[in-house]
Write an enzyme that holds these catalytic residues in place. Sequence first.
Site, PDB file in Angstrom:
ATOM      1  CG  ASN A   1      34.674  51.912  23.313  1.00 21.97           C
ATOM      2  OD1 ASN A   1      35.383  52.802  23.775  1.00 21.97           O
ATOM      3  ND2 ASN A   1      34.815  50.636  23.681  1.00 21.97           N
TER       4      ASN A   1
ATOM      5  CD  GLU B   1      40.628  51.111  26.378  1.00 16.37           C
ATOM      6  OE1 GLU B   1      39.425  50.931  26.127  1.00 16.37           O
ATOM      7  OE2 GLU B   1      41.316  50.341  27.077  1.00 16.37           O
TER       8      GLU B   1
ATOM      9  NE  ARG C   1      33.555  54.473  31.411  1.00 15.17           N
ATOM     10  CZ  ARG C   1      34.363  53.611  30.815  1.00 15.17           C
ATOM     11  NH1 ARG C   1      35.021  53.939  29.718  1.00 15.17           N
ATOM     12  NH2 ARG C   1      34.554  52.416  31.320  1.00 15.17           N
TER      13      ARG C   1
ATOM     14  CG  ASP D   1      40.236  47.300  32.099  1.00 13.78           C
ATOM     15  OD1 ASP D   1      39.087  47.547  32.455  1.00 13.78           O
ATOM     16  OD2 ASP D   1      40.545  46.991  30.934  1.00 13.78           O
TER      17      ASP D   1
ATOM     18  CD  GLU E   1      37.001  43.346  29.603  1.00 10.96           C
ATOM     19  OE1 GLU E   1      36.287  44.236  30.093  1.00 10.96           O
ATOM     20  OE2 GLU E   1      37.974  43.580  28.867  1.00 10.96           O
TER      21      GLU E   1
HETATM   22  C1  GCU Z   1      38.343  47.676  28.965  1.00 12.30           C
HETATM   23  C2  GCU Z   1      37.581  46.815  28.005  1.00 12.30           C
HETATM   24  C3  GCU Z   1      37.116  47.618  26.821  1.00 12.30           C
HETATM   25  C4  GCU Z   1      36.327  48.826  27.301  1.00 12.30           C
HETATM   26  C5  GCU Z   1      37.171  49.629  28.265  1.00 12.30           C
HETATM   27  C6  GCU Z   1      36.419  50.770  28.914  1.00 12.30           C
HETATM   28  O1  GCU Z   1      39.560  48.074  28.399  1.00 12.30           O
HETATM   29  O2  GCU Z   1      38.391  45.759  27.586  1.00 12.30           O
HETATM   30  O3  GCU Z   1      36.318  46.791  26.023  1.00 12.30           O
HETATM   31  O4  GCU Z   1      35.953  49.626  26.232  1.00 12.30           O
HETATM   32  O5  GCU Z   1      37.595  48.805  29.312  1.00 12.30           O
HETATM   33  O6  GCU Z   1      35.999  50.596  30.059  1.00 12.30           O
HETATM   34  O7  GCU Z   1      36.255  51.805  28.326  1.00 12.30           O
END
Ligand code: GCU
Length: 598
Positions: free
Chosen positions: A146, A227, A260, A302, A330
């Site tokens: 991110n 996301e 990705r 995930d 995580e």
């Molecule tokens: C999961 C994770 C996020 C991360 C995302 C990703 O959802 O909780 O924090 O950004 O994976 O792999 O992009």
Amino acid sequence: MNKLGSIIILFVLCMTTAKAEDGSRLWLRSEMPTDITLSIDSTMPDDDGYRISGKTITARTQMGLLYGKYALLRGEQGESHPYFKYRILNHWDNLDGTIERGYAGESIFWSLTPAPSPRERGDHINKYAEACASVGINGTVLNNVNASPKMLTPIYINKVKEIADILRPWGIRVYLSVNFGSPKALGEVKTANPLNPQVRKWWKKKTREIYKLIPDFGGFLVKANSEGQPGPFDYGRTHADGANMLADALKPYGGIVMWRSFVYGAKHQGEDRVKQAVSEFAELDGQFRDNVILQSKNGPLDFQPREPYAPIFDQMKKTPQMAELQITQEYLGQSKHLVYLAPMWEEFFGYVEPSRLVGIAGVANIGLDTNWCGHHFSQANWYAFGRLAWDPTLTSEQIAKEWLSQTFGNEKGKMKDEEISTVITSLLLRSREACVNYMMPLGLHHIFKFDHHMGPEPDGFKADYPIEWCPVYYHRANKDSIGVDRSSTGTNATGQYREPYRSLYDNIKTCPEEYLLWFHRVPWTYRMESGLTLWDEIQRHYNRGVAEVDDFAYIWQQTKPCIDEQRWQEVDECLRFQQKDARLWRDTCLKYFGSFLK
Ligand code: GCU
């Protein structure tokens, strides 16, 4: 030997207390022998492999000699070559020093002002590089997927150069995560449309700027249209359009794009989330430039404690692929639980032939904590990632033994006696299955507390958020049954798998029980292989998970005389927490699911 027998021997053999240790030395505690002979052999295969005979190391490259030294230190003899070309850590580090899903302190690379520059942190970064190189890791992505657009501003590119200079002698290339919207977000172009000539020009210029400072820069990692991240869809373009634009900018310098496939909720909104990567990418197979690699998580959802493998690895026939594994825990107790992840990765390679992949990425669990990884045993996951990236045929057991002998062994780098190694190795090897059992057995998944993902919340539902972020979406329990029908009579996620897995998973009778509730909707009264009903079997698994952690804590107590005080205490504290947390998981889940049976 039974457990009691092993433990009695432990007491007898471990009468000396080892010297003070805080975990900061990782697995690099053994002295490099001084009488090693090094020689270059240009006829060896063209990679960074090595050959060890006695104390003579032969390699084609200087890196091969370096890798050989660490191999010698862990007792290797014979010839060895890296399996994957790309063996890369992905740091989800933010420029303000925080780490997304990091549980071991702040970033070793970034911090808020007044910030020590990477150069001031040189010793630390150097140690990190040595640890990576010692297990063959040859690349690192320095920032969060991110990604902040600021990453591509001159001030940060200069910092990247400083880091690259420290990592280079260790054979580690730097890569960056880039925000697809950067040209627009930085106010330099009005759009980020990948087919716009100004945008393409911007990326070329930016890439040139980077290579001018870092001639061996590796390339870009991209999370796009996932996301909330910007991406080519924002302009009606495809992932191939987006990836190819960046690939074209990198190509003259030999750089790669790791694009990705972790996408959902954009183009195929409403579709079963575990199907969306294949839905988006399969039709693009063959359309990517040759320096684009598709990077996919091992499972289709995930990073859950257990998932079936991601079927995208079956579907992309022409596109080079990398697997993304999550080293940071995580969803596996976040450096508070002792969970050794190599068995999970070994399981993955049992389904996805390593030969289908050109590389492996691991989401790092490293921070500024004294012991680097939060939990002393979480270091084993960093180590195991590197070792498997070099040689995916190694077993979890071999890796566990190697790591133990270098971390909890005596000063000479060998465990004091076989028994400690045997007892702790067995604990490590059982730890992942224990975690699956006390968190989400039999194919249950994503029943974590909202957002931070620590602890159970099987009843989680938040009207304000996408349904795919709510645990209830993933089990759909009611008074009759539980689980998601992903078979051909349901969402047909099974249809994305190659045979024999497609048929195997599709049929409730042949679906392995560890994936049962992942692929099927099952009545509470369904008879399991054990003869128990589904509900009784669920209870049995949760109880078994808790009992396993109790056993780990018991075993750890017995190792006290053999292990240095600080590390022993810190692991002990974590195990006590894990015992409580395992109970919390079991009790919360059984109470909630049990409420449907009343
Ligand atoms: C999961 C994770 C996020 C991360 C995302 C990703 O959802 O909780 O924090 O950004 O994976 O792999 O992009």
